[in-house]
Design a protein around this motif. Structure first.
Motif, PDB file in Angstrom:
ATOM      1  N   THR A 137      41.896  -8.135   0.591  1.00  0.00           N
ATOM      2  CA  THR A 137      40.801  -8.567   1.445  1.00  0.00           C
ATOM      3  C   THR A 137      41.324  -9.624   2.408  1.00  0.00           C
ATOM      4  OG1 THR A 137      38.593  -9.565   1.526  1.00  0.00           O
ATOM      5  CG2 THR A 137      40.051 -10.284  -0.245  1.00  0.00           C
ATOM      6  N   LEU A 138      40.688  -9.715   3.574  1.00  0.00           N
ATOM      7  CA  LEU A 138      41.054 -10.740   4.540  1.00  0.00           C
ATOM      8  C   LEU A 138      40.204 -11.988   4.403  1.00  0.00           C
ATOM      9  CD1 LEU A 138      41.594  -8.544   7.741  1.00  0.00           C
ATOM     10  CD2 LEU A 138      43.315  -9.433   6.169  1.00  0.00           C
ATOM     11  N   GLN A 139      39.289 -11.975   3.417  1.00  0.00           N
ATOM     12  CA  GLN A 139      38.441 -13.138   3.170  1.00  0.00           C
ATOM     13  C   GLN A 139      38.771 -13.730   1.799  1.00  0.00           C
ATOM     14  OE1 GLN A 139      36.517 -10.075   3.934  1.00  0.00           O
ATOM     15  NE2 GLN A 139      37.035 -10.535   6.040  1.00  0.00           N
ATOM     16  N   PRO A 140      38.726 -15.056   1.692  1.00  0.00           N
ATOM     17  CA  PRO A 140      38.955 -15.687   0.382  1.00  0.00           C
ATOM     18  C   PRO A 140      37.920 -15.214  -0.627  1.00  0.00           C
ATOM     19  CG  PRO A 140      38.977 -17.315   2.144  1.00  0.00           C
ATOM     20  CD  PRO A 140      38.475 -16.050   2.742  1.00  0.00           C
ATOM     21  N   THR A 141      38.321 -15.170  -1.889  1.00  0.00           N
ATOM     22  CA  THR A 141      37.415 -14.744  -2.946  1.00  0.00           C
ATOM     23  C   THR A 141      37.291 -15.853  -3.980  1.00  0.00           C
ATOM     24  OG1 THR A 141      39.232 -13.738  -4.183  1.00  0.00           O
ATOM     25  CG2 THR A 141      38.042 -12.317  -2.654  1.00  0.00           C
ATOM     26  N   GLY A 142      36.329 -15.680  -4.865  1.00  0.00           N
ATOM     27  CA  GLY A 142      36.170 -16.647  -5.947  1.00  0.00           C
ATOM     28  C   GLY A 142      35.062 -17.647  -5.698  1.00  0.00           C
ATOM     29  N   ASP A 168      32.560 -23.572  -0.691  1.00  0.00           N
ATOM     30  CA  ASP A 168      32.978 -24.002   0.644  1.00  0.00           C
ATOM     31  C   ASP A 168      32.075 -23.400   1.712  1.00  0.00           C
ATOM     32  OD1 ASP A 168      35.028 -25.376  -0.510  1.00  0.00           O
ATOM     33  OD2 ASP A 168      36.542 -23.858  -0.115  1.00  0.00           O
ATOM     34  N   THR A 169      31.752 -22.099   1.564  1.00  0.00           N
ATOM     35  CA  THR A 169      30.919 -21.421   2.546  1.00  0.00           C
ATOM     36  C   THR A 169      29.512 -22.009   2.573  1.00  0.00           C
ATOM     37  OG1 THR A 169      32.189 -19.386   2.188  1.00  0.00           O
ATOM     38  CG2 THR A 169      30.084 -19.167   3.327  1.00  0.00           C
ATOM     39  N   LYS A 170      29.003 -22.387   1.425  1.00  0.00           N
ATOM     40  CA  LYS A 170      27.679 -23.007   1.365  1.00  0.00           C
ATOM     41  C   LYS A 170      27.662 -24.294   2.202  1.00  0.00           C
ATOM     42  CE  LYS A 170      25.742 -23.328  -2.720  1.00  0.00           C
ATOM     43  NZ  LYS A 170      25.626 -23.519  -4.193  1.00  0.00           N
ATOM     44  N   ASP A 171      28.715 -25.085   2.114  1.00  0.00           N
ATOM     45  CA  ASP A 171      28.795 -26.311   2.903  1.00  0.00           C
ATOM     46  C   ASP A 171      28.826 -25.998   4.399  1.00  0.00           C
ATOM     47  OD1 ASP A 171      28.792 -27.857   0.633  1.00  0.00           O
ATOM     48  OD2 ASP A 171      30.979 -28.038   0.534  1.00  0.00           O
ATOM     49  N   VAL A 172      29.576 -24.945   4.757  1.00  0.00           N
ATOM     50  CA  VAL A 172      29.655 -24.538   6.164  1.00  0.00           C
ATOM     51  C   VAL A 172      28.285 -24.108   6.675  1.00  0.00           C
ATOM     52  CG1 VAL A 172      30.603 -22.806   7.747  1.00  0.00           C
ATOM     53  CG2 VAL A 172      32.087 -23.885   6.047  1.00  0.00           C
ATOM     54  N   LEU A 173      27.572 -23.308   5.876  1.00  0.00           N
ATOM     55  CA  LEU A 173      26.252 -22.829   6.277  1.00  0.00           C
ATOM     56  C   LEU A 173      25.264 -23.984   6.428  1.00  0.00           C
ATOM     57  CD1 LEU A 173      25.901 -19.578   4.109  1.00  0.00           C
ATOM     58  CD2 LEU A 173      26.502 -19.767   6.525  1.00  0.00           C
ATOM     59  N   LEU A 174      25.293 -24.926   5.507  1.00  0.00           N
ATOM     60  CA  LEU A 174      24.402 -26.084   5.614  1.00  0.00           C
ATOM     61  C   LEU A 174      24.685 -26.882   6.882  1.00  0.00           C
ATOM     62  CD1 LEU A 174      24.207 -27.451   1.952  1.00  0.00           C
ATOM     63  CD2 LEU A 174      22.337 -26.484   3.297  1.00  0.00           C
ATOM     64  N   ALA A 175      25.967 -27.050   7.197  1.00  0.00           N
ATOM     65  CA  ALA A 175      26.340 -27.786   8.411  1.00  0.00           C
ATOM     66  C   ALA A 175      25.853 -27.045   9.653  1.00  0.00           C
ATOM     67  CB  ALA A 175      27.855 -27.980   8.462  1.00  0.00           C
ATOM     68  N   GLU A 176      25.973 -25.713   9.658  1.00  0.00           N
ATOM     69  CA  GLU A 176      25.511 -24.913  10.791  1.00  0.00           C
ATOM     70  C   GLU A 176      23.993 -24.978  10.926  1.00  0.00           C
ATOM     71  OE1 GLU A 176      27.334 -22.417  13.108  1.00  0.00           O
ATOM     72  OE2 GLU A 176      28.452 -24.263  12.739  1.00  0.00           O
ATOM     73  N   ILE A 191      27.728 -10.845  10.973  1.00  0.00           N
ATOM     74  CA  ILE A 191      28.081 -11.925  10.051  1.00  0.00           C
ATOM     75  C   ILE A 191      29.546 -12.309  10.203  1.00  0.00           C
ATOM     76  CG2 ILE A 191      28.351 -12.503   7.600  1.00  0.00           C
ATOM     77  CD1 ILE A 191      25.837 -10.719   7.118  1.00  0.00           C
ATOM     78  N   TYR A 192      30.416 -11.290  10.276  1.00  0.00           N
ATOM     79  CA  TYR A 192      31.841 -11.584  10.391  1.00  0.00           C
ATOM     80  C   TYR A 192      32.162 -12.253  11.720  1.00  0.00           C
ATOM     81  CZ  TYR A 192      36.860 -11.263  10.085  1.00  0.00           C
ATOM     82  OH  TYR A 192      38.185 -11.596  10.043  1.00  0.00           O
ATOM     83  N   GLU A 193      31.499 -11.802  12.787  1.00  0.00           N
ATOM     84  CA  GLU A 193      31.764 -12.372  14.113  1.00  0.00           C
ATOM     85  C   GLU A 193      31.491 -13.878  14.137  1.00  0.00           C
ATOM     86  OE1 GLU A 193      30.436 -11.806  18.800  1.00  0.00           O
ATOM     87  OE2 GLU A 193      29.640 -10.458  17.249  1.00  0.00           O
ATOM     88  N   ARG A 194      30.463 -14.308  13.415  1.00  0.00           N
ATOM     89  CA  ARG A 194      30.109 -15.729  13.440  1.00  0.00           C
ATOM     90  C   ARG A 194      30.861 -16.556  12.412  1.00  0.00           C
ATOM     91  NH1 ARG A 194      24.229 -18.530  14.345  1.00  0.00           N
ATOM     92  NH2 ARG A 194      24.914 -20.693  14.063  1.00  0.00           N
ATOM     93  N   PHE A 195      31.005 -16.031  11.173  1.00  0.00           N
ATOM     94  CA  PHE A 195      31.550 -16.848  10.093  1.00  0.00           C
ATOM     95  C   PHE A 195      32.884 -16.359   9.534  1.00  0.00           C
ATOM     96  CE2 PHE A 195      26.922 -17.746   9.788  1.00  0.00           C
ATOM     97  CZ  PHE A 195      26.983 -19.113  10.033  1.00  0.00           C
ATOM     98  N   LYS A 196      33.370 -15.201  10.010  1.00  0.00           N
ATOM     99  CA  LYS A 196      34.645 -14.652   9.537  1.00  0.00           C
ATOM    100  C   LYS A 196      34.656 -14.412   8.031  1.00  0.00           C
ATOM    101  CE  LYS A 196      36.145 -14.843  13.706  1.00  0.00           C
ATOM    102  NZ  LYS A 196      36.119 -13.616  14.525  1.00  0.00           N
TER     103      LYS A 196
END
Length: 278
Positions: free
Chosen positions: A203-208, A214-222, A241-246
């Protein structure tokens, strides 16, 4: 012993009419002046790449090839014949790919991912686009979720094959690739799954779970940055979704699910909203 097709530290013996004579203490090697550093004196120890010329003699060069023996690279065809093709190695010496080593017929001007190796019969460098013949299929030095380096090797019906850490091969499935991926690309990737039979899903996206946090923090900041609203919900397309947050839609849904359980957001089909504090 001098390793053909690799870099070697050799000492300068003397300068001659045709070039600089080098040695490893046992074998003498010629380095033509047009392949030599401008400053080179007898006694100096220099790092040079070695290969065999048409006469079978070892030649040294200070040029840097795109790949050495034992490595994979994305190389362009400079010439083709009935028996094989020549690829640009980045030095004044092309590498030859016999017909038997071509997974598909190679065409001049096209580029291919190949593995560079030595012909056991004569010690010359050759290359092969049958890269799966030169990877390991066991004793993996990684686990599911680990970050790895990927060299995209070819597109298949299922997705994209990729060389992992110069040693293994895995697959990126089409339905999980949301970016422009092409053979020859070098990407950062992650091990998604190691199958019982030894196949590796990538996959090209981190897993786990750590990535979800980490993504939750990014979404809250956005959300805080854009007045508490992100126009991407449960039914938004993976591409949006990928275009905005990769990240994949699956990862996005896991993250917004976590935020929803924490009662930090509300979720609808095409947006999420930050819960306003009383």
């Amino acid at each position: 012993m001098i390793d053909i097709g690799k870099f070697n530290y050799l000492r300068i013996l003397q300068k001659t009419d045709v070039g600089i004579l080098l040695t490893d203490g046992e074998t003498e090697v010629m380095m033509p002046y047009n392949h030599a550093p401008k400053v080179a004196e007898p006694g100096d120890l220099i790092n040079v790449f070695t290969f065999l010329n048409k006469e079978g003699k070892i030649i040294a060069t200070n040029q840097t090839p795109y790949a050495t023996v034992g490595e994979f690279a994305f190389l362009e065809v400079t010439d083709e014949s009935e028996d094989g093709a020549y690829l640009d190695l980045g030095i004044d010496k092309d590498v030859y790919v016999p017909k038997r080593d071509q997974k598909r017929p190679m065409k001049k001007g096209e580029s291919y991912v190949v593995y560079v190796y030595l012909d056991e019969s004569n010690g010359r460098m050759l290359a092969s686009s049958r890269v799966s013949d030169y990877v390991e299929d066991k004793n993996f030095e990684f686990e599911e979720g680990d970050e790895v380096s990927l060299l995209i090797s070819e597109e298949t019906d299922l997705g994209f094959n990729a060389i992992i850490n110069e040693r293994y091969i895995g697959l990126l499935y089409h339905n999980e690739v949301f970016d422009d991926v092409q053979p020859g690309d070098i990407r950062k990737g992650w091990i998604k799954k190691i199958r019982v039979e030894g196949k590796i899903d990538l996959t090209l996206q981190p897993t786990g779970y750590g990535h979800i946090l980490d993504t939750k923090d990014v979404l809250l900041a956005e959300l805080k940055k854009y007045n508490g609203v992100i126009p991407l919900g449960d039914k938004s397309s993976p591409e949006e979704i990928y275009e905005r947050f990769k990240i994949s839609k699956k990862a996005y849904r896991k993250s917004i699910g976590g935020l929803y359980k924490d009662r930090l957001i509300t979720v609808s089909d095409y947006e999420i909203r930050l819960v306003q504090e009383d």
